[in-house]
Each structure stands twice: as structure tokens, then as C-alpha cells.
Design an enzyme around this catalytic site. Structure first.
Site, PDB file in Angstrom:
ATOM      1  N   LYS A   1      61.367  10.060  37.068  1.00 45.62           N
ATOM      2  CA  LYS A   1      61.545  10.989  35.952  1.00 45.62           C
ATOM      3  C   LYS A   1      60.229  11.187  35.243  1.00 45.62           C
ATOM      4  O   LYS A   1      59.596  10.179  34.900  1.00 45.62           O
ATOM      5  CB  LYS A   1      62.571  10.380  34.996  1.00 45.62           C
TER       6      LYS A   1
ATOM      7  N   LYS B   1      59.948   5.845  35.021  1.00 40.43           N
ATOM      8  CA  LYS B   1      60.094   6.817  33.948  1.00 40.43           C
ATOM      9  C   LYS B   1      58.775   6.891  33.203  1.00 40.43           C
ATOM     10  O   LYS B   1      58.292   5.896  32.667  1.00 40.43           O
ATOM     11  CB  LYS B   1      61.217   6.398  33.003  1.00 40.43           C
TER      12      LYS B   1
HETATM   13  C1  PBG Z   1      66.223   8.086  26.389  1.00 39.20           C
HETATM   14  C2  PBG Z   1      66.025   9.232  27.300  1.00 39.20           C
HETATM   15  C3  PBG Z   1      65.110  10.296  27.206  1.00 39.20           C
HETATM   16  C4  PBG Z   1      65.425  11.163  28.251  1.00 39.20           C
HETATM   17  C5  PBG Z   1      66.470  10.594  28.959  1.00 39.20           C
HETATM   18  N1  PBG Z   1      66.817   9.400  28.364  1.00 39.20           N
HETATM   19  C6  PBG Z   1      64.080  10.612  26.210  1.00 39.20           C
HETATM   20  C7  PBG Z   1      62.931   9.718  26.021  1.00 39.20           C
HETATM   21  O1  PBG Z   1      62.689   8.765  26.753  1.00 39.20           O
HETATM   22  O2  PBG Z   1      62.209   9.981  25.057  1.00 39.20           O
HETATM   23  C8  PBG Z   1      64.753  12.476  28.530  1.00 39.20           C
HETATM   24  C9  PBG Z   1      65.572  13.472  29.272  1.00 39.20           C
HETATM   25  C10 PBG Z   1      65.057  14.861  29.254  1.00 39.20           C
HETATM   26  O3  PBG Z   1      63.979  15.182  28.718  1.00 39.20           O
HETATM   27  O4  PBG Z   1      65.769  15.718  29.788  1.00 39.20           O
HETATM   28  N2  PBG Z   1      65.289   7.079  26.433  1.00 39.20           N
END
Ligand code: PBG
Length: 332
Positions: free
Chosen positions: A253, A200
Site C-alpha cells: 500500500k 505500508k
Molecule cells: C489507518 C489507515 C490509513 C489508510 C488505511 N488505513 C491512513 C493512514 O495510515 O494514515 C489509508 C487508505 C487510503 O488512503 O485509501 N492507519
């Protein structure tokens, strides 16, 4: 190369002459069952709060969430990924693991009404901490990795207890998959799977999501725990570690701007690979389509097809229901 009459014998266009020919030789065809729809749960009844930056997406109370999840299932979508949105925030994110928390209530409602629907829950603290970070803060204001693990594990167990099929940690703390696996097993949830947000990235494309979830960090950013976007080899290391810790599924992601990472991860593991087509990636297509600059249907399907072509088995996307319907229409 054999030539006839001055032309190469190979004419690639022969296989592109008709839609029938193109369909016959098509290499990649996303299935609706590969799509997962992210949903935002809030407390209450009859509550629908549309999210400005995510056209078509709203925060929903459990009753309406069930209705939209039913529509997604009826369209053939493979599952839903739940996020909780709440004003109940403290330094420790304790509402993340409350037995009557927003996600826990939503999961119970979904599993009661739609027992066969695959329900995945996002496990993170950013929506539940008053500082908006994904873990607990240490003395110096930095996110304390090891201290966060117990709370994340407790949160995952509370989701399992409510009936979640899969828990999906998105916090990016090291060691969380192992911590969650052992907590789930100890509590008797050996069959609850873990989908790890393994790779991520600290992406600018999460903007609309943070509006939806009210989870923007109050100070600083997430670069101390989420991955640096230029790094691809590191994604493979993250995936290998999560696999060793017991992850059942891994995730990359964002998706559309990380196709090379999806491919590298696909080649490095035998586990199912999910890719998260994130809020900003979805919003870009929606916004351009609203202005008449892109054709929404073909642009969205092209992006989702590219993600599958790169090697994703599962695509998490806000366009899941529309895309599933477009695919069904295309098949008729
Ligand atoms: C929580 C999380 C996030 C997303 C999914 N889980 C935001 C972040 O890490 O700031 C993003 C999902 C999206 O942008 O569609 N940590």
C-alpha cells in the site's frame, strides 16, 4: 531474423488487428471477485455523509452500509474492508475495541444481512485516539510499539467476536501479527484470517482517506512507523516477517505507484498478495475525469489492470463496484 520483402517476418501488429484477436491473447484480466471495496461506518440510522475528496464514497450508518454492500456483492465484488468513524476518541483509543463500537455494529449488521459476504476489518487506532496516531503514545510523545500491541490485539478480537472473516492490521507496529494471532486463537477465533498491511508506506496519497476517517495525526506524521517510500527491499523483509508471524494474506500500500514493490513481494511469498489502490490514487483519476482531462472508465481500468499485472491477487479500491460493472459490460 527472417526477412521477406525487406520486412521482418515478425509483425507484432498481427495479434492486435481486431478486438477478437486482442482478447484472445490478453495476458491480464482483473476479475470483480478480486476487488475489495473499502467502506466507512458511522453510528446511527439513515446516515449518509458523502466524502468530498472521494467522489462516490460516503460514510454510512449500518442500515445503508448493508444496502451498499449488497449492491457491491451483486456486482460480483469479492469483499468489503470496513473502517469506523467516530467522535469517541481518547488517548488509548478505547472505542476501537468497544463491543458496541461503530465497526463492531456494522460487522454484525453485515453478517446478519449478507452472511456470505467476506467482511474484512481495518485494525488500527488512528481513528479512535485523540492524538490521531496509530498506536499509544509513550512518555516522550512518540508511538510506543510494544504498549500498542495489546490494544490492537483486543481490537482484532472484538472484530472477530462481531463476526469479521478477516482482520487487517494497518498500524505498522512491529510484532502485531503475532500478537493478534495469539489473541485470536486464545479467544477461540482460529478461523479468522489476518491480512497484514505488511508494506505500508508513509504516503502523501492517504489525504482523502484522512478526511473520510477523521484520522489525521494531531502532531507530527507517521514516518516513525510507516515505511519510507524509497525503500523496496525493506518491503520484502516486512512481508517475510509477517508470514513468519502467521499472516494469511499480505498487502502492499499504496498500489499504483508501488508496482515494483508488488512484483517483488509476489516473488518473495506464496501467500495471496493484496494491493491497496488508496484514496489519493483514486481521487486523482476522479478529479481529472471530472475536468474532462481523462476518460474515467478506461483510466481507472488501466490502473487496476496494471496492479493485477504487477502481481496482486486482490485489489482494494474505491472503484470496486464501478470497475466490476465495467468488466461485466465488457464481457457481454
Ligand atoms: C489507518 C489507515 C490509513 C489508510 C488505511 N488505513 C491512513 C493512514 O495510515 O494514515 C489509508 C487508505 C487510503 O488512503 O485509501 N492507519
Amino acid at each position: 531474423m527472417p526477412r521477406t520483402g525487406g520486412f521482418p517476418a515478425v509483425r507484432h501488429r498481427r495479434l492486435r488487428t481486431t478486438e477478437g484477436m486482442r482478447r484472445l491473447v490478453r495476458e491480464t484480466a482483473p476479475r470483480p471477485s478480486q476487488f475489495v471495496l473499502p467502506m466507512f461506518a458511522v453510528a446511527g440510522e439513515g446516515v449518509r455523509q458523502p466524502v468530498d475528496a472521494l467522489p462516490g464514497i460516503a460514510r454510512l450508518s449500518p442500515d445503508l452500509l448493508v444496502e451498499e454492500a449488497r449492491a457491491a456483492r451483486d456486482a460480483g465484488v469479492g469483499g468489503v474492508l470496513l473502517f469506523g468513524v467516530t467522535d469517541l476518541k481518547d488517548a488509548d483509543g478505547s472505542s476501537a475495541h468497544a463491543a458496541d463500537g461503530v465497526v463492531q455494529e456494522a460487522v454484525r449488521a453485515l453478517k446478519t444481512a449478507l452472511p456470505d459476504l467476506v467482511v474484512i476489518t481495518d485494525v488500527c487506532l488512528c481513528g479512535y485516539t485523540d492524538h490521531g496516531h496509530c498506536g499509544l503514545l509513550g512518555g516522550g510523545g512518540e508511538v510506543d510499539n510494544d504498549a500498542s500491541l495489546a490494544v490492537l490485539a483486543q481490537t482484532a478480537v472484538s472484530h472477530a467476536r462481531a463476526g469479521a472473516d478477516v482482520v487487517a492490521p494497518s498500524d505498522m507496529m512491529d510484532g502485531r501479527v503475532a500478537a493478534i494471532r495469539s489473541a485470536l486463537d486464545e479467544a477461540g477465533y482460529e478461523d479468522v484470517a489476518i491480512m497484514s498491511y505488511s508494506a505500508k508506506y508513509a504516503s502523501a496519497f492517504y489525504g482523502p482517506f484522512r478526511e473520510a476517517a477523521g484520522s489525521a495525526p494531531g502532531h507530527g506524521d507517521r514516518r516513525g512507523y510507516q515505511m519510507d517510500p524509497p525503500n523496496a527491499r525493506e518491503a520484502v523483509r516486512e512481508v517475510r516477517e509477517d508470514e513468519a508471524e502467521g499472516a494469511d494474506l499480505v498487502m502492499v500500500k499504496p498500489a499504483a505507484t508501488y508496482l515494483d514493490v508488488i512484483r517483488a513481494v509476489r516473488e518473495a511469498t506464496g501467500l495471496p498478495v493484496a494491493a491497496y489502490h488508496v484514496s489519493g490514487e483514486y481521487a486523482m483519476v476522479k478529479a481529472a475525469a471530472e475536468r474532462g482531462w481523462l476518460d474515467e472508465r478506461s483510466a481507472m481500468l488501466e490502473v487496476l489492470t496494471a496492479v493485477v499485472r504487477a502481481g496482486a491477487d486482490i485489489v482494494i479500491t474505491y472503484a470496486a463496484v464501478d470497475a466490476a460493472r465495467w468488466i461485466h459490460e465488457g464481457e457481454r
